[in-house]
Write a protein that holds these residues in place. Structure first.
Motif, PDB file in Angstrom:
ATOM      1  N   PHE A  21      18.761  19.062  29.656  1.00 54.93           N
ATOM      2  CA  PHE A  21      17.810  18.863  28.561  1.00 54.93           C
ATOM      3  C   PHE A  21      16.718  19.910  28.708  1.00 54.93           C
ATOM      4  CE2 PHE A  21      16.429  15.871  31.898  1.00 54.93           C
ATOM      5  CZ  PHE A  21      15.099  16.243  32.075  1.00 54.93           C
ATOM      6  N   ASN A  22      15.832  19.980  27.725  1.00 55.11           N
ATOM      7  CA  ASN A  22      14.768  20.983  27.718  1.00 55.11           C
ATOM      8  C   ASN A  22      13.479  20.415  28.276  1.00 55.11           C
ATOM      9  OD1 ASN A  22      16.544  22.664  26.375  1.00 55.11           O
ATOM     10  ND2 ASN A  22      15.572  22.434  24.382  1.00 55.11           N
ATOM     11  N   ASN A  56       6.670  20.189  16.644  1.00 52.61           N
ATOM     12  CA  ASN A  56       6.531  19.933  15.214  1.00 52.61           C
ATOM     13  C   ASN A  56       5.596  20.938  14.543  1.00 52.61           C
ATOM     14  OD1 ASN A  56       8.276  17.725  15.305  1.00 52.61           O
ATOM     15  ND2 ASN A  56       6.619  16.292  15.754  1.00 52.61           N
ATOM     16  N   GLY A  57       4.701  21.523  15.327  1.00 52.18           N
ATOM     17  CA  GLY A  57       3.809  22.544  14.812  1.00 52.18           C
ATOM     18  C   GLY A  57       4.403  23.942  14.861  1.00 52.18           C
ATOM     19  N   GLY A  58       5.659  24.071  15.319  1.00 52.13           N
ATOM     20  CA  GLY A  58       6.340  25.357  15.312  1.00 52.13           C
ATOM     21  C   GLY A  58       6.442  26.040  16.650  1.00 52.13           C
ATOM     22  N   GLU A  59       5.880  25.449  17.708  1.00 53.07           N
ATOM     23  CA  GLU A  59       6.000  26.094  19.020  1.00 53.07           C
ATOM     24  C   GLU A  59       7.411  25.918  19.565  1.00 53.07           C
ATOM     25  OE1 GLU A  59       1.718  26.497  21.026  1.00 53.07           O
ATOM     26  OE2 GLU A  59       2.666  24.555  21.390  1.00 53.07           O
ATOM     27  N   ARG A  60       7.858  26.922  20.314  1.00 53.36           N
ATOM     28  CA  ARG A  60       9.206  26.914  20.877  1.00 53.36           C
ATOM     29  C   ARG A  60       9.161  27.309  22.356  1.00 53.36           C
ATOM     30  NH1 ARG A  60       9.534  24.276  17.098  1.00 53.36           N
ATOM     31  NH2 ARG A  60      11.062  24.339  15.387  1.00 53.36           N
ATOM     32  N   GLY A  61       8.249  26.682  23.086  1.00 53.45           N
ATOM     33  CA  GLY A  61       8.105  26.953  24.505  1.00 53.45           C
ATOM     34  C   GLY A  61       6.761  27.575  24.816  1.00 53.45           C
ATOM     35  N   HIS A 113      16.290  23.309  30.958  1.00 53.86           N
ATOM     36  CA  HIS A 113      16.065  24.569  30.241  1.00 53.86           C
ATOM     37  C   HIS A 113      14.579  24.705  29.925  1.00 53.86           C
ATOM     38  CE1 HIS A 113      16.120  26.668  26.085  1.00 53.86           C
ATOM     39  NE2 HIS A 113      15.938  27.571  27.029  1.00 53.86           N
ATOM     40  N   VAL A 114      14.014  25.851  30.270  1.00 56.12           N
ATOM     41  CA  VAL A 114      12.627  26.171  29.967  1.00 56.12           C
ATOM     42  C   VAL A 114      12.610  27.142  28.792  1.00 56.12           C
ATOM     43  CG1 VAL A 114      10.547  27.308  30.803  1.00 56.12           C
ATOM     44  CG2 VAL A 114      11.801  25.770  32.308  1.00 56.12           C
ATOM     45  N   MET A 115      12.151  26.693  27.638  1.00 61.29           N
ATOM     46  CA  MET A 115      12.081  27.565  26.469  1.00 61.29           C
ATOM     47  C   MET A 115      10.986  28.614  26.674  1.00 61.29           C
ATOM     48  SD  MET A 115      12.773  25.110  23.177  1.00 61.29           S
ATOM     49  CE  MET A 115      13.313  26.514  22.187  1.00 61.29           C
ATOM     50  N   ALA A 116      11.299  29.846  26.315  1.00 61.48           N
ATOM     51  CA  ALA A 116      10.412  30.967  26.624  1.00 61.48           C
ATOM     52  C   ALA A 116       9.159  30.989  25.768  1.00 61.48           C
ATOM     53  CB  ALA A 116      11.175  32.284  26.457  1.00 61.48           C
ATOM     54  N   GLY A 117       9.298  30.643  24.488  1.00 59.81           N
ATOM     55  CA  GLY A 117       8.164  30.708  23.579  1.00 59.81           C
ATOM     56  C   GLY A 117       8.252  31.889  22.629  1.00 59.81           C
ATOM     57  N   LEU A 118       7.337  31.927  21.672  1.00 57.79           N
ATOM     58  CA  LEU A 118       7.300  32.954  20.640  1.00 57.79           C
ATOM     59  C   LEU A 118       6.306  34.048  21.008  1.00 57.79           C
ATOM     60  CD1 LEU A 118       7.185  30.667  17.462  1.00 57.79           C
ATOM     61  CD2 LEU A 118       9.193  31.470  18.733  1.00 57.79           C
ATOM     62  N   VAL A 119       6.660  35.278  20.681  1.00 58.54           N
ATOM     63  CA  VAL A 119       5.749  36.405  20.888  1.00 58.54           C
ATOM     64  C   VAL A 119       4.661  36.341  19.823  1.00 58.54           C
ATOM     65  CG1 VAL A 119       5.543  38.913  20.925  1.00 58.54           C
ATOM     66  CG2 VAL A 119       7.600  37.817  21.847  1.00 58.54           C
ATOM     67  N   PRO A 120       3.393  36.204  20.208  1.00 56.56           N
ATOM     68  CA  PRO A 120       2.325  36.115  19.205  1.00 56.56           C
ATOM     69  C   PRO A 120       2.211  37.389  18.380  1.00 56.56           C
ATOM     70  CG  PRO A 120       1.560  35.363  21.361  1.00 56.56           C
ATOM     71  CD  PRO A 120       2.886  36.033  21.576  1.00 56.56           C
TER      72      PRO A 120
END
Length: 273
Positions: A59-60, A67-72, A103-110
């Motif tokens: 699992f992640n 819900n606000g759009g973050e992905r890690g 799984h560790v989601m990396a996140g979005l590049v600002p």
């Protein structure tokens, strides 16, 4: 034959989440994965696993404000303490569910930030997480995700992921190789399996048809062939992990739709692929 795990975040959408465990077991799955467990108490999830003879295989970790759009959060400077608290929560669930991978989601590049500026934060966060996870025998997974589904995601390519795993330098930091994402970004999927699986740095596979993310027998990828490649390479290198079925059933939430779409799995089990 590879071992397949049902992704309960996507499969069996006609059922409430907690009822999907039983549905997966009825269809012959012996393991499950999903995105996030945190809306449910660990003891409730553990009870569902036990009652249906299932293993939790992935699992992640919490991804921030999903819900606000973050992905890690792993690549985001200034979020280190939040990342650590979230990962500690993930490890508590992993222990309760006897789950060997997170799984560790990396996140979005600002906007306005170069990807290279985020690399030191990402490496430091994942290295810390891997060392914490090693205390309870858990692997930490990095997943390259295509930029069509998640624009601006920090990690997109297999070579980048393996390079980062090398820099992180912890034996339990591994790559989650999603063949759906790999095909969209890079292609040449079979050769990448042959290249990376023998390294010991692939911790988990995931599959879906391309381009619509339906059953693996829908679309442009020849999973009959790819499963045979995974079989061949696994036997040579001793890999014994799982393949997560992370796809959206083509029949949607139609009652019995997921089960009706499992002909590809029945053929694989019968050895007719």
């Amino acid at each position: 034959m590879p071992r397949f795990a049902a992704n309960l975040s996507m499969l069996y959408p006609e059922h409430a989440f907690l009822d999907r465990f039983e549905a997966a077991a009825r269809d012959g799955f012996q393991a499950v994965e999903y995105l996030f467990p945190y809306e449910h108490e660990p003891r409730e999830l553990a009870a569902r696993l036990r009652a249906n003879g299932l293993q939790q295989v992935l699992f992640n970790a919490p991804p921030g404000d999903w819900n606000g759009g973050e992905r890690g959060m792993a690549c985001l400077p200034g979020r280190e303490q939040e990342f650590r608290e979230a990962f500690a929560q993930a490890l508590r669930y992993a222990q309760a569910l006897s789950c060997p991978r997170v799984h560790v989601m990396a996140g979005l590049v600002p906007d306005g930030v170069e990807r290279a500026e985020l690399r030191p934060t990402y490496v430091a966060n994942v290295r810390w997480a891997a060392r914490e996870a090693a205390r309870q025998g858990v692997d930490v997974l990095l997943e390259p995700i295509n930029t069509r589904d998640i624009p601006r995601f920090f990690l997109n390519r297999q070579d980048h992921a393996h390079e980062l795993v090398g820099e992180i330098g912890e034996p339990n930091a591994k790559v989650q190789m999603d063949l759906y994402h790999c095909q969209i970004v890079e292609g040449d999927v079979a050769m990448k399996i042959r290249q990376y699986l023998p390294t010991g740095r692939v911790g988990h596979f995931q599959i879906a048809g391309v381009p619509l993310r339906h059953e693996p027998d829908h679309g442009e990828l020849n999973y009959t062939y790819l499963f045979s490649v995974i079989d061949e390479v696994s036997q040579a290198c001793g890999w014994d992990g799982w393949i997560g079925c992370e796809y959206r059933p083509a029949r949607g939430a139609e009652p019995g739709g997921t089960s009706a779409g499992l002909e590809w799995l029945r053929q694989a089990k019968a050895g007719t692929r």
